[in-house]
Design a protein around this motif. Structure first.
Motif, PDB file in Angstrom:
ATOM      1  N   MET A 131       0.813  -1.212   0.000  1.00  0.00           N
ATOM      2  CA  MET A 131       0.000   0.000   0.000  1.00  0.00           C
ATOM      3  C   MET A 131       0.853   1.272   0.000  1.00  0.00           C
ATOM      4  O   MET A 131       0.429   2.314  -0.510  1.00  0.00           O
ATOM      5  N   SER A 132       2.046   1.223   0.588  1.00  0.00           N
ATOM      6  CA  SER A 132       2.892   2.409   0.685  1.00  0.00           C
ATOM      7  C   SER A 132       3.840   2.560  -0.499  1.00  0.00           C
ATOM      8  O   SER A 132       4.612   3.533  -0.544  1.00  0.00           O
ATOM      9  N   THR A 133       3.811   1.635  -1.448  1.00  0.00           N
ATOM     10  CA  THR A 133       4.706   1.708  -2.604  1.00  0.00           C
ATOM     11  C   THR A 133       4.426   2.929  -3.466  1.00  0.00           C
ATOM     12  O   THR A 133       5.333   3.594  -3.968  1.00  0.00           O
ATOM     13  N   ASP A 134       3.153   3.239  -3.640  1.00  0.00           N
ATOM     14  CA  ASP A 134       2.752   4.324  -4.534  1.00  0.00           C
ATOM     15  C   ASP A 134       1.333   4.739  -4.161  1.00  0.00           C
ATOM     16  O   ASP A 134       0.523   3.891  -3.776  1.00  0.00           O
ATOM     17  N   ARG A 135       1.026   6.024  -4.304  1.00  0.00           N
ATOM     18  CA  ARG A 135      -0.318   6.501  -3.944  1.00  0.00           C
ATOM     19  C   ARG A 135      -1.394   5.910  -4.847  1.00  0.00           C
ATOM     20  O   ARG A 135      -2.586   5.952  -4.519  1.00  0.00           O
ATOM     21  N   ARG A 136      -0.974   5.345  -5.999  1.00  0.00           N
ATOM     22  CA  ARG A 136      -1.953   4.728  -6.904  1.00  0.00           C
ATOM     23  C   ARG A 136      -2.366   3.327  -6.448  1.00  0.00           C
ATOM     24  O   ARG A 136      -3.276   2.745  -7.026  1.00  0.00           O
ATOM     25  N   ILE A 137      -1.696   2.798  -5.449  1.00  0.00           N
ATOM     26  CA  ILE A 137      -2.177   1.560  -4.822  1.00  0.00           C
ATOM     27  C   ILE A 137      -3.259   1.983  -3.841  1.00  0.00           C
ATOM     28  O   ILE A 137      -2.988   2.478  -2.749  1.00  0.00           O
ATOM     29  N   THR A 138      -4.504   1.799  -4.240  1.00  0.00           N
ATOM     30  CA  THR A 138      -5.633   2.364  -3.493  1.00  0.00           C
ATOM     31  C   THR A 138      -6.438   1.349  -2.705  1.00  0.00           C
ATOM     32  O   THR A 138      -7.286   1.717  -1.892  1.00  0.00           O
ATOM     33  N   ASN A 139      -6.202   0.070  -2.954  1.00  0.00           N
ATOM     34  CA  ASN A 139      -7.001  -0.940  -2.264  1.00  0.00           C
ATOM     35  C   ASN A 139      -6.219  -2.246  -2.207  1.00  0.00           C
ATOM     36  O   ASN A 139      -5.115  -2.356  -2.764  1.00  0.00           O
ATOM     37  N   SER A 140      -6.811  -3.214  -1.543  1.00  0.00           N
ATOM     38  CA  SER A 140      -6.145  -4.509  -1.405  1.00  0.00           C
ATOM     39  C   SER A 140      -7.180  -5.608  -1.253  1.00  0.00           C
ATOM     40  O   SER A 140      -8.218  -5.409  -0.616  1.00  0.00           O
ATOM     41  N   GLU A 141      -6.879  -6.741  -1.864  1.00  0.00           N
ATOM     42  CA  GLU A 141      -7.705  -7.922  -1.637  1.00  0.00           C
ATOM     43  C   GLU A 141      -7.213  -8.709  -0.435  1.00  0.00           C
ATOM     44  O   GLU A 141      -7.780  -9.741  -0.099  1.00  0.00           O
ATOM     45  N   GLY A 142      -6.162  -8.200   0.184  1.00  0.00           N
ATOM     46  CA  GLY A 142      -5.692  -8.810   1.414  1.00  0.00           C
ATOM     47  C   GLY A 142      -4.337  -9.477   1.284  1.00  0.00           C
ATOM     48  O   GLY A 142      -3.795  -9.647   0.194  1.00  0.00           O
ATOM     49  N   ALA A 143      -3.789  -9.828   2.433  1.00  0.00           N
ATOM     50  CA  ALA A 143      -2.520 -10.552   2.512  1.00  0.00           C
ATOM     51  C   ALA A 143      -2.713 -11.744   3.429  1.00  0.00           C
ATOM     52  O   ALA A 143      -3.567 -11.729   4.329  1.00  0.00           O
TER      53      ALA A 143
END
Length: 481
Positions: A171-183
């Motif tokens: 999530m902190s790699t780039d501001r364009r990473i806006t969501n996640s399906e989880g880890a």
């Protein structure tokens, strides 16, 4: 595309490793190998008492922990603990099988009786029976230490923390990473012991651990949202060998970001480069086509291929079941047959199939020690140089399609017809120009295997298959007209 993350020794403090016997400290097992041996002998004795001509028994136990988080919040904690005793009993060429999770003397007796009753009413099968005694692993072959057992002494809280670190890194790699399906983090270990009436006795413990994440990248614009998902994972026998959570998270994010701005392309016929993670699927298709079940049922596009040229002369396939910590390593197969290193394809010519005792008899051949599947296969090219990185493979592609994702199950293993949804990148003059989606690639596996142009040095192990990126001669790519 950035280089893949490799193992991170900083995480070694999080792993408890052991090469000792099952049931040792940190294993989490409730039963010992000695207890398993006693249960095997008990079941075999029961089969003899009923008059069985042959029998084989396997006892196993598995324990594990799986934890997932999404957007920093704990989603699931799953613990698994299972055990099983399975017996195959033979009355001549009639076979019966039964299993139980109850290890009491009464339950085992009932299970043996159930297998016996099934065999009594089963039709004779000339191929049924245990492996020949000469093929069974013995002595030092049984004691071979392949370093497969590394229990991970981690609790749910620790696993959740690793998963959060992985997702946070994505999530902190780039501001364009806006969501996640989880880890997720998984720690799994198991052990078994098996024996048969022809003298085979053997068993061992094994472990498999993993960490994974699936970030979503997006850009809002006048034409709506461009949203792309990708994922990455690290899976090893020992948690100490896995990539760090941060490396896995960042690489997954970079993959998702690289796919932003995907376009459709016109229908064309161009060379196709399969990313190494997908190229393992080509190797898997070959294994299925040359496995005993497909061959004796005549449901393979490579029938009667033994001794024939099915790939270019620069291609070899090698099976190495004794690699330390290998994901497909095993001193013997599921029937107790010894395993050995062999060249399955030599200079493009088929040297052997993948056979169990049953399928071998159906084909009038000898078992290859592959009951349970292939073991540590590598697809190699004699033309590959150490400097043949992914960048060099893209230069060899020059103009065409670099595929990083396949969708759907459009493979006919009888005819070899191949049609899969795909996504990846368009390449011009050996350089990626833009991401591509909503396309279909089509061909025939027989021709695809024959038309392997090159294999990269960017090897990656997926499951028990190791292969670099694979460049194929032109395939049909369906986009828009």
């Amino acid at each position: 595309m950035q280089s893949r993350p490799t193992s991170d020794l900083n995480d070694r403090a999080q792993a408890t490793t052991s090469r000792g016997g099952a049931g040792g400290a940190g294993s989490g097992f409730a039963l010992s190998q000695q207890r398993f041996r006693e249960l095997v002998e008990q079941a075999l004795a029961g089969a003899r008492k009923l008059g069985a001509s042959d029998a084989s028994v396997e006892v196993s136990e598995g324990v594990g922990l799986s934890v997932s988080v999404r957007k920093g919040e704990l989603e699931n904690v799953e613990r698994n603990r299972d055990k099983s005793l399975s017996i195959s009993l033979y009355l001549g060429q009639r076979r019966g099988n039964a299993n139980t999770s109850d290890f009491s003397a009464e339950a085992i007796e009932q299970t043996v009786r159930a297998a016996y009753d099934i065999a009594r009413f089963t039709a004779e099968d000339p191929a049924a029976g245990l492996p020949d005694e000469e093929d069974l692993a013995k002595g030092d072959e049984l004691a071979r230490d392949l370093d497969l057992f590394h229990p991970w002494d981690i609790d749910a809280e620790g696993a959740a923390e690793l998963a959060r670190r992985c997702e946070d890194a994505a999530m902190s790699t780039d501001r364009r990473i806006t969501n996640s399906e989880g880890a997720g983090v998984s720690a799994q270990q198991s052990h078994f012991f098996s024996g048969n009436s022809r003298g085979f006795r053997g068993g061992y413990a094994a472990s498999r651990h993993s960490i994974s994440v699936a970030p979503i990248a997006s850009i809002s614009g006048r034409r709506g949202n461009d949203m792309q998902r990708d994922a990455w994972y690290s899976s090893m026998r020992s948690a100490a060998d896995m990539a760090s959570p941060e490396a896995v998270g960042r690489y997954a994010a970079e993959r998702a970001l690289a796919r932003l701005g995907s376009r459709k392309i016109k229908t064309c016929e161009v060379p196709v480069l399969f990313e190494s993670t997908l190229a393992a699927g080509l190797l898997g298709a070959y294994v299925q086509a040359t496995s005993g079940g497909s061959l004796y049922r005549k449901s393979s596009f490579l029938l009667d291929s033994l001794g024939k040229q099915v790939m270019p002369e620069h291609i070899d396939i090698v099976e190495e079941p004794h690699l330390p910590r290998g994901k497909g390593s095993a001193p013997f197969d599921d029937e107790g047959v010894r395993t050995c290193r062999r060249t399955v394809v030599d200079a493009g010519v088929v040297q052997g199939y993948f056979l169990s005792s049953y399928s071998a008899r159906k084909l009038g051949m000898k078992t290859t020690g592959n009951a349970g599947g292939s073991q540590n296969l590598s697809l190699r090219s004699r033309l590959t140089r150490p400097e043949d990185s992914l960048e060099q493979m893209l230069k060899k592609l020059d103009r065409g399609l670099f595929v990083i994702e396949l969708m759907g199950q459009g493979v006919n293993y009888v005819t070899g017809d191949y049609s899969r949804g795909a996504a990846g990148f368009w390449v011009e003059n050996g350089r990626i120009t833009h991401p591509v989606h909503e396309i279909t690639i089509a061909g025939n596996l027989r021709q695809m295997l024959r038309h392997i142009v090159a294999i990269g040095a960017d090897e990656y192990t997926t499951g028990a298959k190791t292969v670099g990126s694979v460049l194929l001669q032109p395939m049909k790519v369906a986009g828009f007209s």
